[in-house]
Scaffold this active site. Sequence first.
Site, PDB file in Angstrom:
ATOM      1  N   HIS A  17      35.715  38.879  -8.647  1.00 60.19           N
ATOM      2  CA  HIS A  17      36.413  37.592  -8.813  1.00 60.19           C
ATOM      3  C   HIS A  17      35.426  36.417  -8.712  1.00 60.19           C
ATOM      4  CE1 HIS A  17      40.098  39.840  -7.058  1.00 60.19           C
ATOM      5  NE2 HIS A  17      40.378  39.579  -8.324  1.00 60.19           N
ATOM      6  N   LYS A  41      54.235  43.148  -5.580  1.00 66.27           N
ATOM      7  CA  LYS A  41      53.082  44.033  -5.386  1.00 66.27           C
ATOM      8  C   LYS A  41      52.923  44.491  -3.935  1.00 66.27           C
ATOM      9  CE  LYS A  41      49.748  43.499  -9.075  1.00 66.27           C
ATOM     10  NZ  LYS A  41      48.328  43.226  -9.390  1.00 66.27           N
ATOM     11  N   ARG A  90      37.478  43.636 -17.371  1.00 65.84           N
ATOM     12  CA  ARG A  90      36.397  44.549 -16.989  1.00 65.84           C
ATOM     13  C   ARG A  90      36.223  45.679 -17.998  1.00 65.84           C
ATOM     14  NH1 ARG A  90      39.231  45.415 -11.386  1.00 65.84           N
ATOM     15  NH2 ARG A  90      40.844  45.439 -12.977  1.00 65.84           N
ATOM     16  N   SER A 128      40.368  44.903  -6.422  1.00 68.43           N
ATOM     17  CA  SER A 128      40.954  44.729  -5.091  1.00 68.43           C
ATOM     18  C   SER A 128      41.544  46.050  -4.597  1.00 68.43           C
ATOM     19  CB  SER A 128      42.062  43.665  -5.127  1.00 68.43           C
ATOM     20  OG  SER A 128      41.513  42.421  -5.448  1.00 68.43           O
TER      21      SER A 128
HETATM   22  O1  PNS Z   1      45.507  39.650  -9.826  1.00 72.67           O
HETATM   23  P1  PNS Z   1      46.726  40.053 -10.605  1.00 72.67           P
HETATM   24  O2  PNS Z   1      47.702  40.796  -9.722  1.00 72.67           O
HETATM   25  O3  PNS Z   1      46.409  40.802 -11.862  1.00 72.67           O
HETATM   26  O4  PNS Z   1      47.434  38.665 -11.046  1.00 72.67           O
HETATM   27  C1  PNS Z   1      48.638  38.669 -11.772  1.00 72.67           C
HETATM   28  C2  PNS Z   1      49.226  37.245 -11.842  1.00 72.67           C
HETATM   29  C3  PNS Z   1      49.446  36.694 -10.457  1.00 72.67           C
HETATM   30  C4  PNS Z   1      48.275  36.343 -12.602  1.00 72.67           C
HETATM   31  C5  PNS Z   1      50.576  37.352 -12.610  1.00 72.67           C
HETATM   32  O5  PNS Z   1      51.383  38.307 -11.989  1.00 72.67           O
HETATM   33  C6  PNS Z   1      51.308  36.021 -12.670  1.00 72.67           C
HETATM   34  O6  PNS Z   1      50.949  35.152 -13.429  1.00 72.67           O
HETATM   35  N1  PNS Z   1      52.346  35.883 -11.843  1.00 72.67           N
HETATM   36  C7  PNS Z   1      53.176  34.703 -11.831  1.00 72.67           C
HETATM   37  C8  PNS Z   1      54.524  34.982 -12.504  1.00 72.67           C
HETATM   38  C9  PNS Z   1      54.451  34.778 -14.010  1.00 72.67           C
HETATM   39  O7  PNS Z   1      54.150  33.724 -14.489  1.00 72.67           O
HETATM   40  N2  PNS Z   1      54.725  35.868 -14.765  1.00 72.67           N
HETATM   41  C10 PNS Z   1      54.781  35.778 -16.227  1.00 72.67           C
HETATM   42  C11 PNS Z   1      53.516  36.247 -16.875  1.00 72.67           C
HETATM   43  S1  PNS Z   1      53.578  37.978 -17.050  1.00 72.67           S
END
Ligand code: PNS
Length: 155
Positions: A17, A41, A90, A128
């Site tokens: 990150h 999650k 990645r 992570s």
């Molecule tokens: O690190 P991650 O878990 O891959 O991050 C995922 C994240 C937090 C970016 C994604 O789940 C997110 O944007 N969550 C907010 C809810 C949202 O907007 N969802 C619609 C897009 S799928």
Amino acid sequence: MKRAIYPGTFDPITLGHTDIIKRACKIFDEIIVAVAINREKKPMFDFEKRIELVKKATKEFKKVKVVGFEGLLVDLSDKLEANTIIRGLRAVSDFEYELQMGYANASLKKDLDTIYLMPSLNYAFISSSIVRAILTHDGDVGHLVPSAILNDLKA
Ligand code: PNS
């Protein structure tokens, strides 16, 4: 002012990150690292702790601000007046999920762009979930996470 949002669960933040954040700092004037509450999650580290760890890990980065958020990313982008999302890519295995998320966000807000940055090859295997798995078995994660948060993770 070129402002971008780097969203994620950051459970916990890794060297992968921070590598992406450093790259984004070369392109944008301000990077807002947005830590999602992401209850679905069931994160290992609670929301406040994840924000605290991201703040510690990015303390030296002058262009970075850290916020926590709940709800849709598109709503956060309206609130922060930032129409660019940064995501790390990645491997091919990341691509399908990222493509779906990028299109889903674009369907909700058409002037939102997602930019994908690749970390250095050295960090390409870090996630992570790998860090959490090693921590669960009391293994060493010193080569996977920023040194500023290592003591917190050990605790
Ligand atoms: O690190 P991650 O878990 O891959 O991050 C995922 C994240 C937090 C970016 C994604 O789940 C997110 O944007 N969550 C907010 C809810 C949202 O907007 N969802 C619609 C897009 S799928």
